[in-house]
Scaffold this motif. Structure first.
Motif, PDB file in Angstrom:
ATOM      1  N   SER A 263       0.826  -1.197   0.000  1.00 19.13           N
ATOM      2  CA  SER A 263       0.000   0.000   0.000  1.00 19.13           C
ATOM      3  C   SER A 263       0.866   1.254   0.000  1.00 19.13           C
ATOM      4  O   SER A 263       1.805   1.381   0.793  1.00 19.13           O
TER       5      SER A 263
ATOM      6  N   GLN B 123       2.109   4.760   0.942  1.00 19.68           N
ATOM      7  CA  GLN B 123       2.034   5.519   2.189  1.00 19.68           C
ATOM      8  C   GLN B 123       2.525   6.943   1.948  1.00 19.68           C
ATOM      9  O   GLN B 123       3.598   7.138   1.379  1.00 19.68           O
TER      10      GLN B 123
ATOM     11  N   ARG C 120      -8.200  -0.962   1.700  1.00 16.40           N
ATOM     12  CA  ARG C 120      -7.916  -2.394   1.840  1.00 16.40           C
ATOM     13  C   ARG C 120      -8.835  -3.207   0.939  1.00 16.40           C
ATOM     14  O   ARG C 120      -8.397  -4.187   0.319  1.00 16.40           O
TER      15      ARG C 120
ATOM     16  N   VAL D  18      -0.817  -2.856   4.995  1.00 17.22           N
ATOM     17  CA  VAL D  18      -2.241  -2.509   5.016  1.00 17.22           C
ATOM     18  C   VAL D  18      -2.759  -2.636   6.431  1.00 17.22           C
ATOM     19  O   VAL D  18      -2.502  -3.644   7.111  1.00 17.22           O
ATOM     20  N   ASP D  19      -3.462  -1.620   6.901  1.00 17.18           N
ATOM     21  CA  ASP D  19      -4.020  -1.660   8.269  1.00 17.18           C
ATOM     22  C   ASP D  19      -5.136  -2.700   8.353  1.00 17.18           C
ATOM     23  O   ASP D  19      -5.869  -2.927   7.396  1.00 17.18           O
TER      24      ASP D  19
END
Length: 231
Positions: free
Chosen positions: A191, A193, A208, A230-231
């Motif tokens: 991802s 950032q 996501r 990814v959170d």
């Protein structure tokens, strides 16, 4: 070696290893989403780490660390990279190289000398959009193809990875990448950032759910596709 950064300990940069990370200056790409903008655009303006001091610190940390990750910038641009990696290997460390794969002859040479234990190659985009995403008009795609093919047949542990950026990547890109890279190889979708060091801070990350959608497209072609960051 033009060493512009040194992280004494990382649990993230070398899979399965407690490692140190060395950042080299300069790059032959200009990816607009790159988070190490100063290393790419202004390496000569950054304070340099003394190579011998870095090697002394690595010597002292034997037993704590088991690996060294060399990243950038683009490490394969360093003319004395092989000599430097030999010194690290002589200490008993495993070496991970992060590369964009644009100098396949260097990658092949380092592997041939037994200086690499793991390679992470950035796959910027689908072949049709590669030059635009890498920020390099006139990019010679055959160099990238050669590095990919080499890793796939080398027997070295490696991974492919793509930083996924809204506005630069699409579902069609990942279908094309899947057809190109297809096989049982580790492939990570990273991802994007935001950070202060981004070369062109105008981009956004996918959600996501959107990244999971890209992964679902890839799984039939690259079953070992995973998400990272990814959170």
């Amino acid at each position: 070696m033009q060493i512009c950064g040194f992280n004494k300990t990382t649990l993230l940069d070398f899979p399965g290893r407690v490692a140190a990370t060395i950042f080299t200056g300069c790059c032959n790409f200009r990816c607009p989403f790159c988070q190490n903008g100063d290393l790419v655009l202004h390496p000569g303006q950054l304070p340099l780490f003394d190579e011998e001091e870095v090697l002394r610190l690595l010597q002292k940390r034997k037993g704590i660390l088991t690996g060294v990750c060399v990243t950038g910038g683009e490490p394969t641009l360093q003319p004395d990279l092989a000599v430097f990696l030999k010194k690290i290997k002589e200490m008993g460390y495993l070496v991970k190289l992060d590369t964009n794969g644009y100098l396949p002859q260097v990658l092949e040479g380092l592997a041939g000398e037994g200086l690499l234990d793991y390679v992470a190659m950035d796959v910027k985009s689908s072949p049709g959009h590669y030059a635009a995403v890498a920020g390099l008009p006139g990019l010679q795609m055959e160099r990238i193809f050669r590095s990919v093919s080499f890793l796939q047949s080398s027997g070295l542990p490696f991974e492919f990875r793509t930083t996924v950026v809204k506005g630069l990547h699409s579902a069609e890109d990942f279908l094309s990448i899947g057809q190109w890279l297809q096989g049982p190889y580790p492939y990570f979708l990273q991802s994007y950032q935001e950070s202060d060091g981004v070369i062109s801070p105008i981009f956004e990350s996918f959600s996501r759910q959107e990244l999971e959608g890209f992964r679902a497209l890839l799984l039939p072609l690259i079953p070992n596709t995973s998400l990272r960051g990814v959170d």
